[in-house]
Design a protein around this motif. Structure first.
Motif, PDB file in Angstrom:
ATOM      1  N   THR A 142       1.009  -1.387  -0.390  1.00  0.00           N
ATOM      2  CA  THR A 142      -0.045  -0.217  -0.779  1.00  0.00           C
ATOM      3  C   THR A 142       1.164   1.374  -0.164  1.00  0.00           C
ATOM      4  O   THR A 142       1.184   1.325   0.495  1.00  0.00           O
ATOM      5  CB  THR A 142      -0.309   0.481   1.348  1.00  0.00           C
ATOM      6  N   VAL A 143       0.634   2.269  -0.976  1.00  0.00           N
ATOM      7  CA  VAL A 143       1.032   3.098  -0.800  1.00  0.00           C
ATOM      8  C   VAL A 143       0.552   4.999  -1.013  1.00  0.00           C
ATOM      9  O   VAL A 143      -0.434   4.726  -1.021  1.00  0.00           O
ATOM     10  CB  VAL A 143       1.828   3.520  -2.474  1.00  0.00           C
ATOM     11  N   LEU A 144       0.945   5.075   0.320  1.00  0.00           N
ATOM     12  CA  LEU A 144      -0.278   6.606   1.091  1.00  0.00           C
ATOM     13  C   LEU A 144       0.444   7.828   1.313  1.00  0.00           C
ATOM     14  O   LEU A 144       1.775   7.768   1.020  1.00  0.00           O
ATOM     15  CB  LEU A 144      -0.524   6.341   2.199  1.00  0.00           C
ATOM     16  N   ASP A 145      -0.411   8.519  -0.199  1.00  0.00           N
ATOM     17  CA  ASP A 145       0.799  10.135  -0.400  1.00  0.00           C
ATOM     18  C   ASP A 145      -1.015  11.148  -0.280  1.00  0.00           C
ATOM     19  O   ASP A 145      -2.231  10.513  -1.135  1.00  0.00           O
ATOM     20  CB  ASP A 145       0.754   9.749  -1.480  1.00  0.00           C
ATOM     21  N   TRP A 146      -0.352  12.179  -0.115  1.00  0.00           N
ATOM     22  CA  TRP A 146      -2.031  12.763  -0.411  1.00  0.00           C
ATOM     23  C   TRP A 146      -1.782  13.758  -2.153  1.00  0.00           C
ATOM     24  O   TRP A 146      -2.714  14.201  -1.755  1.00  0.00           O
ATOM     25  CB  TRP A 146      -1.203  14.079   0.593  1.00  0.00           C
ATOM     26  N   ALA A 147      -0.650  13.663  -2.280  1.00  0.00           N
ATOM     27  CA  ALA A 147      -0.683  13.685  -3.959  1.00  0.00           C
ATOM     28  C   ALA A 147      -1.392  13.171  -5.100  1.00  0.00           C
ATOM     29  O   ALA A 147      -0.222  12.095  -5.099  1.00  0.00           O
ATOM     30  CB  ALA A 147       0.523  14.507  -3.888  1.00  0.00           C
ATOM     31  N   GLU A 148      -2.398  13.007  -5.163  1.00  0.00           N
ATOM     32  CA  GLU A 148      -3.253  12.167  -6.173  1.00  0.00           C
ATOM     33  C   GLU A 148      -2.324  11.852  -8.131  1.00  0.00           C
ATOM     34  O   GLU A 148      -2.098  10.756  -7.567  1.00  0.00           O
ATOM     35  CB  GLU A 148      -4.786  12.403  -6.905  1.00  0.00           C
ATOM     36  N   PRO A 149      -2.079  12.894  -8.336  1.00  0.00           N
ATOM     37  CA  PRO A 149      -1.316  12.798  -9.722  1.00  0.00           C
ATOM     38  C   PRO A 149       0.099  11.861  -9.334  1.00  0.00           C
ATOM     39  O   PRO A 149       0.300  11.220 -10.154  1.00  0.00           O
ATOM     40  CB  PRO A 149      -0.554  14.278  -9.978  1.00  0.00           C
ATOM     41  N   ALA A 150       0.606  11.989  -8.352  1.00  0.00           N
ATOM     42  CA  ALA A 150       1.699  11.193  -8.254  1.00  0.00           C
ATOM     43  C   ALA A 150       1.231   9.910  -7.967  1.00  0.00           C
ATOM     44  O   ALA A 150       1.860   8.778  -8.079  1.00  0.00           O
ATOM     45  CB  ALA A 150       2.572  11.042  -6.693  1.00  0.00           C
ATOM     46  N   LEU A 151      -0.267   9.679  -7.147  1.00  0.00           N
ATOM     47  CA  LEU A 151       0.006   8.525  -7.056  1.00  0.00           C
ATOM     48  C   LEU A 151      -0.696   7.333  -8.128  1.00  0.00           C
ATOM     49  O   LEU A 151       0.008   6.253  -8.740  1.00  0.00           O
ATOM     50  CB  LEU A 151      -1.388   8.036  -6.309  1.00  0.00           C
ATOM     51  N   ALA A 152      -1.176   8.308  -9.832  1.00  0.00           N
ATOM     52  CA  ALA A 152      -1.980   8.047 -10.174  1.00  0.00           C
ATOM     53  C   ALA A 152      -0.728   7.923 -11.186  1.00  0.00           C
ATOM     54  O   ALA A 152      -0.256   6.488 -11.998  1.00  0.00           O
ATOM     55  CB  ALA A 152      -2.342   8.700 -11.743  1.00  0.00           C
ATOM     56  N   LEU A 153       0.958   8.559 -10.942  1.00  0.00           N
ATOM     57  CA  LEU A 153       1.922   7.901 -12.016  1.00  0.00           C
ATOM     58  C   LEU A 153       2.197   7.007 -11.199  1.00  0.00           C
ATOM     59  O   LEU A 153       3.177   5.870 -12.068  1.00  0.00           O
ATOM     60  CB  LEU A 153       3.099   9.524 -12.148  1.00  0.00           C
ATOM     61  N   GLY A 154       2.363   6.940 -10.740  1.00  0.00           N
ATOM     62  CA  GLY A 154       3.411   5.811  -9.789  1.00  0.00           C
ATOM     63  C   GLY A 154       2.562   4.459  -9.810  1.00  0.00           C
ATOM     64  O   GLY A 154       3.000   3.324 -10.188  1.00  0.00           O
ATOM     65  N   ARG A 155       1.532   4.631  -9.990  1.00  0.00           N
ATOM     66  CA  ARG A 155       0.425   3.352 -10.430  1.00  0.00           C
ATOM     67  C   ARG A 155       1.096   3.236 -12.280  1.00  0.00           C
ATOM     68  O   ARG A 155       1.319   1.592 -12.390  1.00  0.00           O
ATOM     69  CB  ARG A 155      -1.340   3.338 -10.341  1.00  0.00           C
ATOM     70  N   GLU A 156       0.804   3.679 -12.380  1.00  0.00           N
ATOM     71  CA  GLU A 156       1.279   3.158 -14.004  1.00  0.00           C
ATOM     72  C   GLU A 156       2.694   3.242 -14.036  1.00  0.00           C
ATOM     73  O   GLU A 156       2.870   2.287 -15.146  1.00  0.00           O
ATOM     74  CB  GLU A 156       0.918   5.063 -15.096  1.00  0.00           C
ATOM     75  N   ILE A 157       3.889   3.711 -13.676  1.00  0.00           N
ATOM     76  CA  ILE A 157       4.882   3.011 -13.494  1.00  0.00           C
ATOM     77  C   ILE A 157       4.545   2.227 -13.167  1.00  0.00           C
ATOM     78  O   ILE A 157       5.999   0.747 -13.329  1.00  0.00           O
ATOM     79  CB  ILE A 157       6.096   3.935 -12.791  1.00  0.00           C
ATOM     80  N   ALA A 158       4.381   1.497 -12.273  1.00  0.00           N
ATOM     81  CA  ALA A 158       4.375  -0.131 -11.991  1.00  0.00           C
ATOM     82  C   ALA A 158       3.830  -0.926 -12.326  1.00  0.00           C
ATOM     83  O   ALA A 158       4.196  -2.125 -11.673  1.00  0.00           O
ATOM     84  CB  ALA A 158       3.684   0.066 -10.524  1.00  0.00           C
ATOM     85  N   ALA A 159       3.166  -0.845 -13.638  1.00  0.00           N
ATOM     86  CA  ALA A 159       2.189  -1.677 -14.077  1.00  0.00           C
ATOM     87  C   ALA A 159       4.076  -2.570 -14.753  1.00  0.00           C
ATOM     88  O   ALA A 159       3.442  -3.229 -15.597  1.00  0.00           O
ATOM     89  CB  ALA A 159       2.267  -1.163 -15.479  1.00  0.00           C
ATOM     90  N   ALA A 160       5.368  -1.596 -14.743  1.00  0.00           N
ATOM     91  CA  ALA A 160       6.923  -3.087 -15.851  1.00  0.00           C
ATOM     92  C   ALA A 160       7.522  -3.482 -14.343  1.00  0.00           C
ATOM     93  O   ALA A 160       8.048  -4.443 -14.501  1.00  0.00           O
ATOM     94  CB  ALA A 160       8.112  -1.289 -15.592  1.00  0.00           C
ATOM     95  N   ASN A 161       6.193  -3.410 -13.244  1.00  0.00           N
ATOM     96  CA  ASN A 161       7.423  -4.861 -12.348  1.00  0.00           C
ATOM     97  C   ASN A 161       6.039  -5.246 -11.613  1.00  0.00           C
ATOM     98  O   ASN A 161       5.424  -4.740 -10.795  1.00  0.00           O
ATOM     99  CB  ASN A 161       7.689  -3.484 -10.997  1.00  0.00           C
TER     100      ASN A 161
END
Length: 328
Positions: free
Chosen positions: A114-133
């Motif tokens: 679980t990744v918790l953060d206040w910045a929704e754009p950061a979470l969205a991009l993190g989810r996108e990048i994580a598709a490679a792992n």
């Protein structure tokens, strides 16, 4: 069948495509503005990363350094707890997920993340990048205010990387207490500056008060032997520089050294190093000078010479942050 690429290579590949379509000058300006904001006072209710362009530029610039620093801290922790593997991981203020990538690099395998953060754009991009792992395929990316109102579900490992500097003193205390209440192990990473070290020592003290044992970098759970205001404990991780790094910072080196401070602590028994190299070793003719933090606790400079035989060879290979003597 080809073996899967390691997380570090997958992360570099995922980050390489982030800036497609974003003019290099615009990316560099976004990074410079964000760095300036991060060095100032940041209220916890005002996310700095405002949109995808901000997040993409900052992730491409900062995520490799955060990954390497957190991975170094986690590897030191793993050396002190060689039989332990986290069954679940929560990353507080994790943004685009550098710490989640680092955990998968140190302990392979799928686990609840679980990744918790206040910045929704950061979470969205993190989810996108994580598709490679593949190991992060099922990770949860959850918007949450990081501070006094934080509540956490129980988990094995909590990481907090480059977050304390963004919080008020009260929110820092609340975050560390929440992590200690929820986790079996806590790893905190901060910038390798005097202020970062001060925040880390405060967090370290709270973890010890909560019943945690220090696994790394300290060889003990007693008070830090550094006299306040005289020095600070920090380490260095080598980071490959992207073209964006070179554009923002100038210079032509293919790498840079990320200075960081960290503490890794656990509720279960750990085997910290007998001592740790806390400065870059000085190699001189026929001898190596090692600045060590020892388990007494104390700070000591050790001189290792040729007459020490194999230990001298090990000293010549020793690096800043390594345990000493090296594991047999």
């Amino acid at each position: 069948m080809n073996a899967p690429a390691p997380p570090a290579e997958n992360l570099r590949a995922a980050l390489a495509g982030l800036l497609d379509g974003l003019p290099p000058r615009q990316a560099a300006q976004a990074v410079e503005r964000l760095i300036s904001n991060y060095r100032g006072a940041t209220p916890t209710d005002a996310p700095i990363l405002r949109d995808r362009a901000d997040v993409a530029a900052y992730a491409a610039y900062r995520m490799p350094a955060t990954f390497e620093a957190v991975r170094a801290a986690l590897e030191a922790f793993a050396e002190a707890a060689p039989s332990w593997v986290p069954g679940g991981h929560t990353d507080l203020g994790g943004g685009t997920g550098a710490a989640a990538w680092a955990v998968s690099a140190v302990w392979s395998g799928r686990r609840p993340v679980t990744v918790l953060d206040w910045a929704e754009p950061a979470l969205a991009l993190g989810r996108e990048i994580a598709a490679a792992n593949p190991e992060l395929k099922d990770a949860r990316w959850q918007r949450s205010r990081i501070g006094a109102a934080l509540t956490l579900e129980s988990t094995d490992l909590v990481t907090v990387s480059y977050v304390l500097n963004e919080l008020t003193a009260a929110d820092r205390t609340a975050l560390v207490d929440a992590a200690a209440a929820a986790a079996q192990a806590v790893v905190i990473v901060e910038p390798g500056t005097p202020d970062g070290y001060t925040r880390l020592i405060e967090a370290r003290d709270r973890l010890i008060t909560a019943g945690f044992r220090i696994a790394a970098p300290c060889p003990h759970s007693a008070a830090c032997p550094i006299a306040p205001g005289t020095d600070w404990c920090h380490f260095s991780a080598r980071v490959s520089r992207s073209s964006l790094h070179r554009q923002v910072k100038g210079g032509s080196l293919a790498y840079e050294d990320e200075k960081f401070a960290y503490v890794a602590a656990a509720r279960f028994p750990v085997e910290p190093a007998a001592s740790r190299v806390v400065r870059r070793p000085q190699i001189r003719k026929g001898q190596v000078l090692l600045d060590l933090c020892e388990s007494e606790p104390s700070l000591r400079r050790a001189t290792v010479t040729k007459r020490h035989g194999d230990l001298y060879k090990a000293a010549r290979d020793a690096d800043w942050g390594d345990p000493w003597p090296p594991p047999s």
